[in-house]
Design a protein around this motif. Structure first.
Motif, PDB file in Angstrom:
ATOM      1  N   GLY A 233       0.806  -1.220   0.000  1.00  0.00           N
ATOM      2  CA  GLY A 233       0.000   0.000   0.000  1.00  0.00           C
ATOM      3  C   GLY A 233       0.835   1.266   0.000  1.00  0.00           C
ATOM      4  N   SER A 234       2.145   1.166   0.245  1.00  0.00           N
ATOM      5  CA  SER A 234       2.962   2.393   0.239  1.00  0.00           C
ATOM      6  C   SER A 234       3.898   2.465  -0.958  1.00  0.00           C
ATOM      7  N   GLU A 235       3.586   1.734  -2.012  1.00  0.00           N
ATOM      8  CA  GLU A 235       4.480   1.664  -3.166  1.00  0.00           C
ATOM      9  C   GLU A 235       4.693   3.015  -3.839  1.00  0.00           C
ATOM     10  N   ASN A 236       3.714   3.899  -3.732  1.00  0.00           N
ATOM     11  CA  ASN A 236       3.854   5.188  -4.437  1.00  0.00           C
ATOM     12  C   ASN A 236       4.451   6.298  -3.578  1.00  0.00           C
ATOM     13  N   MET A 237       4.755   5.972  -2.362  1.00  0.00           N
ATOM     14  CA  MET A 237       5.224   7.018  -1.437  1.00  0.00           C
ATOM     15  C   MET A 237       6.632   7.511  -1.739  1.00  0.00           C
ATOM     16  N   TYR A 238       6.850   8.778  -1.435  1.00  0.00           N
ATOM     17  CA  TYR A 238       8.178   9.386  -1.521  1.00  0.00           C
ATOM     18  C   TYR A 238       8.550   9.940  -0.159  1.00  0.00           C
ATOM     19  N   TRP A 239       9.831  10.112   0.068  1.00  0.00           N
ATOM     20  CA  TRP A 239      10.282  10.745   1.298  1.00  0.00           C
ATOM     21  C   TRP A 239      11.301  11.829   0.953  1.00  0.00           C
ATOM     22  N   TYR A 240      11.494  12.720   1.873  1.00  0.00           N
ATOM     23  CA  TYR A 240      12.413  13.832   1.656  1.00  0.00           C
ATOM     24  C   TYR A 240      12.939  14.334   2.992  1.00  0.00           C
ATOM     25  N   SER A 241      14.223  14.693   3.014  1.00  0.00           N
ATOM     26  CA  SER A 241      14.806  15.299   4.199  1.00  0.00           C
ATOM     27  C   SER A 241      15.853  16.285   3.730  1.00  0.00           C
ATOM     28  N   ALA A 242      15.943  17.423   4.380  1.00  0.00           N
ATOM     29  CA  ALA A 242      16.988  18.377   3.992  1.00  0.00           C
ATOM     30  C   ALA A 242      17.230  19.365   5.105  1.00  0.00           C
ATOM     31  N   SER A 243      18.381  20.011   5.026  1.00  0.00           N
ATOM     32  CA  SER A 243      18.673  21.077   5.975  1.00  0.00           C
ATOM     33  C   SER A 243      19.759  21.971   5.386  1.00  0.00           C
ATOM     34  N   THR A 244      20.024  23.045   6.091  1.00  0.00           N
ATOM     35  CA  THR A 244      21.049  23.968   5.603  1.00  0.00           C
ATOM     36  C   THR A 244      22.431  23.551   6.111  1.00  0.00           C
ATOM     37  N   GLY A 245      22.467  22.541   6.965  1.00  0.00           N
ATOM     38  CA  GLY A 245      23.755  22.038   7.469  1.00  0.00           C
ATOM     39  C   GLY A 245      23.779  20.529   7.388  1.00  0.00           C
ATOM     40  N   THR A 246      24.812  19.930   7.953  1.00  0.00           N
ATOM     41  CA  THR A 246      24.955  18.476   7.824  1.00  0.00           C
ATOM     42  C   THR A 246      24.073  17.704   8.807  1.00  0.00           C
ATOM     43  N   VAL A 247      23.493  18.412   9.781  1.00  0.00           N
ATOM     44  CA  VAL A 247      22.648  17.737  10.773  1.00  0.00           C
ATOM     45  C   VAL A 247      21.354  17.245  10.128  1.00  0.00           C
ATOM     46  N   VAL A 248      20.906  16.084  10.543  1.00  0.00           N
ATOM     47  CA  VAL A 248      19.678  15.495  10.002  1.00  0.00           C
ATOM     48  C   VAL A 248      18.613  15.517  11.088  1.00  0.00           C
ATOM     49  N   ARG A 249      17.583  16.296  10.870  1.00  0.00           N
ATOM     50  CA  ARG A 249      16.562  16.415  11.913  1.00  0.00           C
ATOM     51  C   ARG A 249      15.159  16.036  11.435  1.00  0.00           C
ATOM     52  N   TYR A 250      14.783  16.488  10.230  1.00  0.00           N
ATOM     53  CA  TYR A 250      13.405  16.243   9.787  1.00  0.00           C
ATOM     54  C   TYR A 250      13.364  15.254   8.645  1.00  0.00           C
ATOM     55  N   ILE A 251      12.328  14.469   8.631  1.00  0.00           N
ATOM     56  CA  ILE A 251      12.056  13.640   7.453  1.00  0.00           C
ATOM     57  C   ILE A 251      10.566  13.693   7.167  1.00  0.00           C
ATOM     58  N   SER A 252      10.235  13.932   5.899  1.00  0.00           N
ATOM     59  CA  SER A 252       8.825  14.014   5.502  1.00  0.00           C
ATOM     60  C   SER A 252       8.479  12.862   4.584  1.00  0.00           C
ATOM     61  N   ARG A 253       7.251  12.427   4.724  1.00  0.00           N
ATOM     62  CA  ARG A 253       6.749  11.397   3.819  1.00  0.00           C
ATOM     63  C   ARG A 253       5.598  11.952   3.008  1.00  0.00           C
ATOM     64  N   TYR A 254       5.504  11.533   1.749  1.00  0.00           N
ATOM     65  CA  TYR A 254       4.476  12.021   0.830  1.00  0.00           C
ATOM     66  C   TYR A 254       3.716  10.832   0.278  1.00  0.00           C
ATOM     67  N   LEU A 255       2.435  11.028   0.136  1.00  0.00           N
ATOM     68  CA  LEU A 255       1.579   9.954  -0.346  1.00  0.00           C
ATOM     69  C   LEU A 255       1.990   9.479  -1.740  1.00  0.00           C
ATOM     70  N   ASP A 256       2.355  10.425  -2.601  1.00  0.00           N
ATOM     71  CA  ASP A 256       2.754  10.078  -3.964  1.00  0.00           C
ATOM     72  C   ASP A 256       3.583  11.217  -4.566  1.00  0.00           C
ATOM     73  N   TYR A 257       3.931  11.036  -5.809  1.00  0.00           N
ATOM     74  CA  TYR A 257       4.793  12.001  -6.490  1.00  0.00           C
ATOM     75  C   TYR A 257       4.147  13.393  -6.563  1.00  0.00           C
ATOM     76  N   TYR A 258       2.853  13.394  -6.830  1.00  0.00           N
ATOM     77  CA  TYR A 258       2.128  14.665  -6.903  1.00  0.00           C
ATOM     78  C   TYR A 258       2.269  15.453  -5.599  1.00  0.00           C
ATOM     79  N   ARG A 259       2.062  14.772  -4.465  1.00  0.00           N
ATOM     80  CA  ARG A 259       2.158  15.453  -3.164  1.00  0.00           C
ATOM     81  C   ARG A 259       3.588  15.914  -2.908  1.00  0.00           C
TER      82      ARG A 259
END
Ligand SMILES: *[C@@H]1O[C@H](CO)[C@@H](O)[C@H](O)[C@H]1NC(C)=O
Ligand SMILES: *[C@@H]1O[C@H](CO)[C@@H](O)[C@H](O)[C@H]1NC(C)=O
Ligand SMILES: *[C@@H]1O[C@H](CO)[C@@H](O)[C@H](O)[C@H]1NC(C)=O
Length: 473
Positions: A233-259
């Motif tokens: 059921g999650s085959e179309n999902m995408y994820w994304y994480s970014a920041s202005t530095g090397t630290v990793v704090r947030y990760i977002s999940r998206y239902l599909d490419y459109y989102r």
């Protein structure tokens, strides 16, 4: 012995794509089909309405071309089904004849041979049509990509709402294109998940989806992609994480490419919300709904379960945090996933900074097997794994990167190669392979970029001749 493989030469053949330059050709280059003018995408006025009107006109044109391509793909799919059936029927027939050669007249055998030649001719014809259609898709992809980049620029300059409607249209187009490309790819390469190839042959031009969800080129550190082993059921999902530095704090999940493109996350996870579970280095991966990343403190590998939102970490035996990759600091543990599972790459003091590769036992969350390579980690831009083979990259010039080194865990053999590919911006901190779509995902100075891969086919039965070779007398 005649078997059903006689059809495979067709499926495993590769597409000869026309070279298309994504960023240097934006002043109106004519594409190989003679119809690609990109001038319309460069705004002539300071007021965006004119730009938007032009973009809308172009949308209609592209949409029309895409519809035609979709109709063609449907036709190819139909033809392919019929040819496959014919090949199967002939294979069965040949088997019967082989088992009882004396019962068949020379005339009948000749007739079967003619039938085989007919199918062969049809397949050659279909192959040519598909190849032509593929280059049209590449041009459409280029046009749509230029426009997405242009829309992102307009958005940063003008009122976002003004641009939104046009953007929605384009995302729809892009989705249609993806669907069309996917179906094309299925006709050509039904072998997703298979390792019956001999490694990467080449990469496509970079496919630029857009500027990151933070709408900011200052977010140079990040990554994006899809789950390499999605839960049902999650085959179309995408994820994304970014920041202005090397630290990793947030990760977002998206239902599909459109989102993803619309920057509408399903959920954003904060690794600093209750405890300090932050990471570092941007070489994470999502697999089976788990975010694997380099834990900041203590230095270790961590897994953050996106369902339960809990973390576990394990020190990687011998791993040191002294050797990073070339483009960015703190890239000490690089996670990768392929057809064979989950991997982590790092360096040790003992190896004097040379890259070490380990297979992770996912259930135990521990190293299962370790391989030592001879490549110096700080000289490597990034690395990823396909079918148990490590590929390491380095910079050639500001627009070119190359895969220069491979290490095959199946044979313990390494080799120096040169597989060049273009990058959109000079630097990148994230590059990973996804076995579910055989694409490479790159986070390129704030942009989502991906690449299509072509593999070397072993004993490539590429010529239709193979159909009849086995049936000689
Ligand atoms: C595109 O055209 C503009 C205006 O003529 C010019 O200033 C610019 O240098 C050109 N860019 C390229 C890449 O040729
Ligand atoms: C294949 O054989 C089946 C059964 O004999 C037949 O119904 C079908 O039409 C044949 N298909 C083709 C494409 O010749
Ligand atoms: C992640 O958490 C969910 C919910 O608690 C659990 O069912 C699942 O087994 C966990 N996954 C792993 C790999 O631990």
């Amino acid at each position: 012995m005649i078997t059903a493989i006689i059809c495979l030469f067709f499926l495993s053949s590769t597409i000869a794509l026309e070279p298309v330059d994504l960023w240097t050709g934006r002043n109106g280059t004519v594409g190989p089909e003679g119809q690609c003018s990109c001038e319309a995408f460069l705004p002539g006025s300071t007021f965006p309405i004119r730009d938007l009107e032009q973009l809308e006109q172009t949308t209609v044109q592209i949409s029309h071309k895409l519809e035609q391509e979709i109709i063609k793909v449907e036709m190819y799919e139909g033809k392919l089904t019929v040819y496959m059936e014919k090949v199967v029927n002939l294979t069965v027939l040949i088997k019967i004849m082989e088992d009882d050669p004396d019962s068949y007249s020379e005339l009948y055998i000749q007739e079967v041979k003619i039938q085989i030649k007919q199918v062969e001719a049809l397949i050659v014809e279909l192959q040519a049509s598909i190849q032509k259609s593929s280059s049209v898709l590449v041009i459409l992809r280029k046009e749509i990509t230029s426009i997405i980049v242009e829309l992102t620029r307009l958005e940063t300059v003008y009122d976002k709402n003004l641009v939104l409607v046009t953007r929605r249209e384009y995302i729809k187009l892009q989705q249609k294109l993806e669907e069309c490309e996917r179906r094309h790819n299925e006709i050509f390469n039904p072998n997703i998940g298979s390792c019956s190839h001999e490694g990467i042959l080449r990469l496509s031009k970079p496919i630029i989806s857009q500027l990151n969800a933070n709408l900011n080129t200052g977010y140079k550190y990040g990554g994006w992609g899809k789950d390499s082993n999605p839960l049902p059921g999650s085959e179309n999902m995408y994820w994304y994480s970014a920041s202005t530095g090397t630290v990793v704090r947030y990760i977002s999940r998206y239902l599909d490419y459109y989102r993803l493109i619309m920057r509408q996350p399903m959920k954003t996870y904060d690794l600093y919300a209750s405890k300090d579970w932050q990471g570092i280095g941007n070489n994470y991966i999502v697999r089976s709904n788990i975010f694997y990343y380099q834990f900041s403190n203590p230095f270790s590998m961590a897994k953050y379960n996106l369902t339960s939102q809990t973390v576990e970490y394990r020190v990687v035996p011998m791993a040191t945090n002294r050797f990073s990759y070339h483009y960015s600091a703190s890239q000490n543990l690089d996670f990768a996933a392929d057809e064979k599972g989950l991997w982590v790459m790092y360096a040790t003091e003992e190896s004097k900074g040379k890259l070490v590769l380990a297979k992770i036992d996912e259930a135990a969350f521990a190293l299962k097997e370790v391989w030592q390579t001879s490549v110096f980690k700080p000289a490597v831009g990034n690395a990823f794994i396909v079918c148990g083979v490590l590929y390491a990259t380095r910079s050639v010039d500001i627009h070119t990167e190359e895969i220069f080194y491979t290490y095959d865990t199946n044979t313990r053999k390494e080799s120096y190669v040169s597989i060049p590919f273009e990058k959109f911006q000079e630097n990148y901190v994230y590059l990973d392979y996804n076995p579910t779509d055989q694409k490479l995902y790159m986070y390129n100075d704030g942009y989502y970029v991906s690449y299509h891969l072509w593999f070397k086919q072993n004993n490539q039965p590429n010529e239709p001749k193979h159909l009849i070779e086995n049936i000689t007398d």
